[in-house]
Write a protein that holds these residues in place. Structure first.
Motif, PDB file in Angstrom:
ATOM      1  N   LEU A 298      10.860   4.397 -18.659  1.00 40.54           N
ATOM      2  CA  LEU A 298      10.243   4.211 -17.355  1.00 40.54           C
ATOM      3  C   LEU A 298       9.771   2.773 -17.159  1.00 40.54           C
ATOM      4  CD1 LEU A 298       8.043   7.448 -17.110  1.00 40.54           C
ATOM      5  CD2 LEU A 298      10.268   7.041 -16.051  1.00 40.54           C
ATOM      6  N   GLU A 299      10.005   2.246 -15.972  1.00 37.97           N
ATOM      7  CA  GLU A 299       9.390   0.984 -15.571  1.00 37.97           C
ATOM      8  C   GLU A 299       8.038   1.323 -14.957  1.00 37.97           C
ATOM      9  OE1 GLU A 299       9.954  -2.715 -12.406  1.00 37.97           O
ATOM     10  OE2 GLU A 299      11.611  -1.297 -12.708  1.00 37.97           O
ATOM     11  N   ILE A 300       6.971   0.724 -15.467  1.00 35.71           N
ATOM     12  CA  ILE A 300       5.611   1.048 -15.031  1.00 35.71           C
ATOM     13  C   ILE A 300       4.989  -0.164 -14.351  1.00 35.71           C
ATOM     14  CG2 ILE A 300       3.349   1.904 -15.747  1.00 35.71           C
ATOM     15  CD1 ILE A 300       4.771   2.925 -18.344  1.00 35.71           C
ATOM     16  N   ILE A 301       4.566   0.016 -13.127  1.00 37.26           N
ATOM     17  CA  ILE A 301       3.912  -1.051 -12.357  1.00 37.26           C
ATOM     18  C   ILE A 301       2.432  -0.694 -12.241  1.00 37.26           C
ATOM     19  CG2 ILE A 301       3.801  -2.211 -10.118  1.00 37.26           C
ATOM     20  CD1 ILE A 301       6.841  -1.111  -9.930  1.00 37.26           C
ATOM     21  N   LYS A 302       1.578  -1.566 -12.726  1.00 35.00           N
ATOM     22  CA  LYS A 302       0.137  -1.298 -12.697  1.00 35.00           C
ATOM     23  C   LYS A 302      -0.445  -1.681 -11.335  1.00 35.00           C
ATOM     24  CE  LYS A 302      -0.332  -2.137 -17.663  1.00 35.00           C
ATOM     25  NZ  LYS A 302      -0.880  -3.047 -18.705  1.00 35.00           N
ATOM     26  N   LEU A 303      -1.268  -0.789 -10.815  1.00 28.90           N
ATOM     27  CA  LEU A 303      -1.907  -1.000  -9.519  1.00 28.90           C
ATOM     28  C   LEU A 303      -3.420  -0.894  -9.713  1.00 28.90           C
ATOM     29  CD1 LEU A 303      -1.229  -1.387  -6.471  1.00 28.90           C
ATOM     30  CD2 LEU A 303      -1.299   1.089  -6.242  1.00 28.90           C
ATOM     31  N   ASP A 304      -4.103  -2.037  -9.672  1.00 29.43           N
ATOM     32  CA  ASP A 304      -5.534  -2.070  -9.962  1.00 29.43           C
ATOM     33  C   ASP A 304      -6.325  -1.147  -9.043  1.00 29.43           C
ATOM     34  OD1 ASP A 304      -5.146  -3.876 -11.962  1.00 29.43           O
ATOM     35  OD2 ASP A 304      -5.672  -5.629 -10.772  1.00 29.43           O
ATOM     36  N   LEU A 305      -7.268  -0.449  -9.626  1.00 28.93           N
ATOM     37  CA  LEU A 305      -8.154   0.426  -8.861  1.00 28.93           C
ATOM     38  C   LEU A 305      -9.209  -0.396  -8.125  1.00 28.93           C
ATOM     39  CD1 LEU A 305      -8.591   3.139 -11.578  1.00 28.93           C
ATOM     40  CD2 LEU A 305      -7.786   3.629  -9.269  1.00 28.93           C
ATOM     41  N   PRO A 306      -9.704   0.094  -6.983  1.00 23.31           N
ATOM     42  CA  PRO A 306     -10.813  -0.588  -6.317  1.00 23.31           C
ATOM     43  C   PRO A 306     -12.101  -0.384  -7.096  1.00 23.31           C
ATOM     44  CG  PRO A 306     -10.366   1.493  -5.232  1.00 23.31           C
ATOM     45  CD  PRO A 306      -9.282   1.319  -6.276  1.00 23.31           C
ATOM     46  N   ALA A 307     -13.129  -1.139  -6.737  1.00 23.25           N
ATOM     47  CA  ALA A 307     -14.450  -0.918  -7.324  1.00 23.25           C
ATOM     48  C   ALA A 307     -14.927   0.489  -6.960  1.00 23.25           C
ATOM     49  CB  ALA A 307     -15.429  -1.963  -6.805  1.00 23.25           C
TER      50      ALA A 307
ATOM     51  N   ASN B 213      -2.958  11.016  -7.497  1.00 19.61           N
ATOM     52  CA  ASN B 213      -4.016  10.015  -7.335  1.00 19.61           C
ATOM     53  C   ASN B 213      -3.962   8.937  -8.427  1.00 19.61           C
ATOM     54  OD1 ASN B 213      -5.980   9.253  -5.501  1.00 19.61           O
ATOM     55  ND2 ASN B 213      -7.649  10.260  -6.602  1.00 19.61           N
ATOM     56  N   ILE B 214      -3.228   9.209  -9.488  1.00 18.49           N
ATOM     57  CA  ILE B 214      -3.152   8.240 -10.582  1.00 18.49           C
ATOM     58  C   ILE B 214      -1.759   7.641 -10.719  1.00 18.49           C
ATOM     59  CG2 ILE B 214      -2.614   9.971 -12.380  1.00 18.49           C
ATOM     60  CD1 ILE B 214      -4.357   8.332 -14.305  1.00 18.49           C
ATOM     61  N   LEU B 215      -0.750   8.314 -10.174  1.00 19.32           N
ATOM     62  CA  LEU B 215       0.624   7.887 -10.409  1.00 19.32           C
ATOM     63  C   LEU B 215       1.496   8.217  -9.215  1.00 19.32           C
ATOM     64  CD1 LEU B 215       2.701   8.382 -13.610  1.00 19.32           C
ATOM     65  CD2 LEU B 215       3.506   9.468 -11.514  1.00 19.32           C
ATOM     66  N   HIS B 216       2.528   7.400  -8.994  1.00 18.22           N
ATOM     67  CA  HIS B 216       3.428   7.620  -7.859  1.00 18.22           C
ATOM     68  C   HIS B 216       4.838   7.191  -8.243  1.00 18.22           C
ATOM     69  CE1 HIS B 216       2.786   8.239  -3.335  1.00 18.22           C
ATOM     70  NE2 HIS B 216       4.102   8.337  -3.526  1.00 18.22           N
ATOM     71  N   TYR B 217       5.799   8.114  -8.154  1.00 15.06           N
ATOM     72  CA  TYR B 217       7.205   7.732  -8.314  1.00 15.06           C
ATOM     73  C   TYR B 217       7.633   6.930  -7.093  1.00 15.06           C
ATOM     74  CZ  TYR B 217       9.497   9.833 -12.412  1.00 15.06           C
ATOM     75  OH  TYR B 217       9.948  10.099 -13.689  1.00 15.06           O
ATOM     76  N   VAL B 218       8.223   5.773  -7.311  1.00 14.95           N
ATOM     77  CA  VAL B 218       8.696   4.944  -6.201  1.00 14.95           C
ATOM     78  C   VAL B 218      10.221   4.804  -6.205  1.00 14.95           C
ATOM     79  CG1 VAL B 218       6.547   3.673  -5.961  1.00 14.95           C
ATOM     80  CG2 VAL B 218       8.291   2.832  -7.550  1.00 14.95           C
ATOM     81  N   ALA B 219      10.856   5.231  -7.282  1.00 18.48           N
ATOM     82  CA  ALA B 219      12.307   5.254  -7.421  1.00 18.48           C
ATOM     83  C   ALA B 219      12.599   5.980  -8.732  1.00 18.48           C
ATOM     84  CB  ALA B 219      12.891   3.836  -7.456  1.00 18.48           C
ATOM     85  N   PRO B 220      13.810   6.479  -8.924  1.00 14.76           N
ATOM     86  CA  PRO B 220      14.132   7.071 -10.222  1.00 14.76           C
ATOM     87  C   PRO B 220      13.888   6.064 -11.340  1.00 14.76           C
ATOM     88  CG  PRO B 220      15.823   7.628  -8.618  1.00 14.76           C
ATOM     89  CD  PRO B 220      14.926   6.625  -7.961  1.00 14.76           C
ATOM     90  N   GLY B 221      13.145   6.501 -12.354  1.00 13.69           N
ATOM     91  CA  GLY B 221      12.853   5.625 -13.485  1.00 13.69           C
ATOM     92  C   GLY B 221      11.774   4.599 -13.242  1.00 13.69           C
ATOM     93  N   LYS B 222      11.059   4.695 -12.102  1.00 10.38           N
ATOM     94  CA  LYS B 222      10.084   3.652 -11.746  1.00 10.38           C
ATOM     95  C   LYS B 222       8.825   4.292 -11.159  1.00 10.38           C
ATOM     96  CE  LYS B 222      10.074  -0.794  -9.265  1.00 10.38           C
ATOM     97  NZ  LYS B 222      10.927  -1.689  -8.439  1.00 10.38           N
ATOM     98  N   VAL B 223       7.670   4.010 -11.778  1.00 11.03           N
ATOM     99  CA  VAL B 223       6.410   4.582 -11.314  1.00 11.03           C
ATOM    100  C   VAL B 223       5.355   3.499 -11.113  1.00 11.03           C
ATOM    101  CG1 VAL B 223       6.816   6.810 -12.439  1.00 11.03           C
ATOM    102  CG2 VAL B 223       5.553   5.026 -13.661  1.00 11.03           C
ATOM    103  N   VAL B 224       4.443   3.781 -10.211  1.00  8.36           N
ATOM    104  CA  VAL B 224       3.242   2.965 -10.027  1.00  8.36           C
ATOM    105  C   VAL B 224       2.093   3.733 -10.659  1.00  8.36           C
ATOM    106  CG1 VAL B 224       1.567   2.165  -8.323  1.00  8.36           C
ATOM    107  CG2 VAL B 224       4.004   1.728  -7.968  1.00  8.36           C
ATOM    108  N   LEU B 225       1.293   3.045 -11.482  1.00  9.18           N
ATOM    109  CA  LEU B 225       0.195   3.684 -12.206  1.00  9.18           C
ATOM    110  C   LEU B 225      -1.126   3.016 -11.857  1.00  9.18           C
ATOM    111  CD1 LEU B 225      -0.766   5.656 -14.500  1.00  9.18           C
ATOM    112  CD2 LEU B 225      -0.377   3.753 -16.101  1.00  9.18           C
ATOM    113  N   ALA B 226      -2.118   3.803 -11.461  1.00  7.90           N
ATOM    114  CA  ALA B 226      -3.462   3.274 -11.225  1.00  7.90           C
ATOM    115  C   ALA B 226      -3.995   2.667 -12.521  1.00  7.90           C
ATOM    116  CB  ALA B 226      -4.385   4.386 -10.730  1.00  7.90           C
TER     117      ALA B 226
END
Length: 366
Positions: free
Chosen positions: A262-271, A218-231
């Protein structure tokens, strides 16, 4: 189906990343009236939309109780395989088999499931039917299976890159209701032996007020080796702010099993998504099940998306940030079709888009 006494690592099997090629997707039909409002009827419509959307990219199997089989079969189109299977609730990612591959074959891991904490802080009782689902999946697919009677784990509490790295939260895996007799080091050894990983990155917490004790999905998602999306949130008044800062600090300083930063991509949380009075009153009040109270904050997050073979399904909350979340993932997955699914009804039941992937044996590392 053969029940194996060895381990995936010993046998040369690994857990692939969700972004690798799938044979298909498994889901469970919602109906439990003390978790889903109005007997799950609104949620069933959303689960139908999710299943149809995923079926554009890969085969989908829906597991349904005897009581709901005919209803589900009538609501779901012909391309969705419907299987009658006893269940306690509809969280397939957590109760289903973890699939492992070796380049030629697929096997399943059947972890022990205890409703996210058993009698300490679990969410419902009993949970025996859910604990049987992973083994039944392997039997249906004629897959050999590793059963761990001595280790409790849910699929939503682990994220791997398919190349030897696993990310988990301390809040969940070290919680009292799971494997409290094991030390952190012993838990690491269990994970390394059964997922065939070399490096485990621990972050402290998951999403604030997540009733699963902070699942990593719910807070993080691997999208490729070495690359994650973070809430992510920039709101310093939100208790989630410190959680995100801690996670980012650890992840940005970490190296994975291949010695990559790691490459970290921030993904804004909703209200904040709060339960309304109408929604609360639509859920049956039953002793032993976590109640849904008016004003409770739900653990809404865009990071709990699903990667299909050629598509990505992302939860939407009728929030101004919905569009930006889709755009962010479209940049991450330029060759995938990103589809938004209005997920409030699923969130009210305690989660977001909840599926489990059945991997192909020849899934290649990307």
């Amino acid at each position: 189906m053969k029940k194996l006494k060895t381990s995936p690592k010993a046998d040369g099997y690994r857990m692939p990343g969700e972004f690798e090629k799938h044979d298909g997707c498994w889901m469970i039909w919602p109906e439990r009236p003390d978790n889903w409002r109005l007997g799950g009827k609104p949620a069933q419509k959303v689960f139908t939309k999710v299943a149809i959307a995923i079926s554009e990219f890969e085969p989908v199997t829906m597991c349904v109780s005897n009581e709901q089989y005919e209803n589900a079969r009538n609501m779901l189109p012909a391309q969705i395989r419907v299987i009658e299977m006893s269940n306690n609730d509809s969280w397939m990612r957590d109760v289903g088999a973890t699939f492992v591959i070796n380049g030629k074959d697929v096997r399943g891991i059947d972890w022990t499931f205890n409703s996210w904490g058993g009698l300490v802080d679990g969410l419902y009782f009993p949970w025996d039917k859910d604990d049987q689902i992973a083994g039944k999946m392997c039997d249906i697919e004629r897959l050999d299976c590793y059963r761990l009677d001595d280790f409790i784990l849910e699929g939503g509490s682990i994220h791997v890159d398919g190349e030897g790295t696993l990310i988990v939260t301390e809040e969940c895996l070290l919680s009292e209701g799971r494997n409290s007799t094991l030390s952190k080091e012993e838990i690491e050894e269990k994970l390394k032996e059964n997922l065939n990983v070399e490096k485990i990155i621990w972050i402290p917490h998951g999403i604030y007020n997540d009733e699963t004790n902070g699942h990593v999905d719910n807070i993080l998602h691997y999208v490729a080796p070495g690359k994650v999306v973070l809430a992510w949130t920039e709101d310093q008044k939100d208790p989630q702010y410190k959680i995100c800062q801690e996670a980012y600090s650890i992840l940005s300083q970490a190296v994975d099993a291949k010695k990559r930063k790691l490459e970290i991509i921030k993904l804004d949380l909703p209200a904040n998504v709060l339960i309304t009075k109408e929604e609360s009153e639509g859920v049956d009040a039953v002793n032993g099940t976590l109640p849904r109270e008016e004003g409770d904050r739900l653990a809404a997050s865009y990071a709990n998306f699903y990667i299909a073979n050629g598509g990505v399904l992302i939860p939407q909350f009728n929030d101004p940030k919905d569009k930006k979340a889709i755009e962010t993932l479209q940049n991450v997955f330029p060759y995938h079709k990103v589809i938004g699914i209005f997920a409030r009804e699923i969130l009210l039941g305690g989660g977001n888009i909840h599926c489990i992937t059945q991997q192909q044996p020849s899934a290649s590392k990307k």
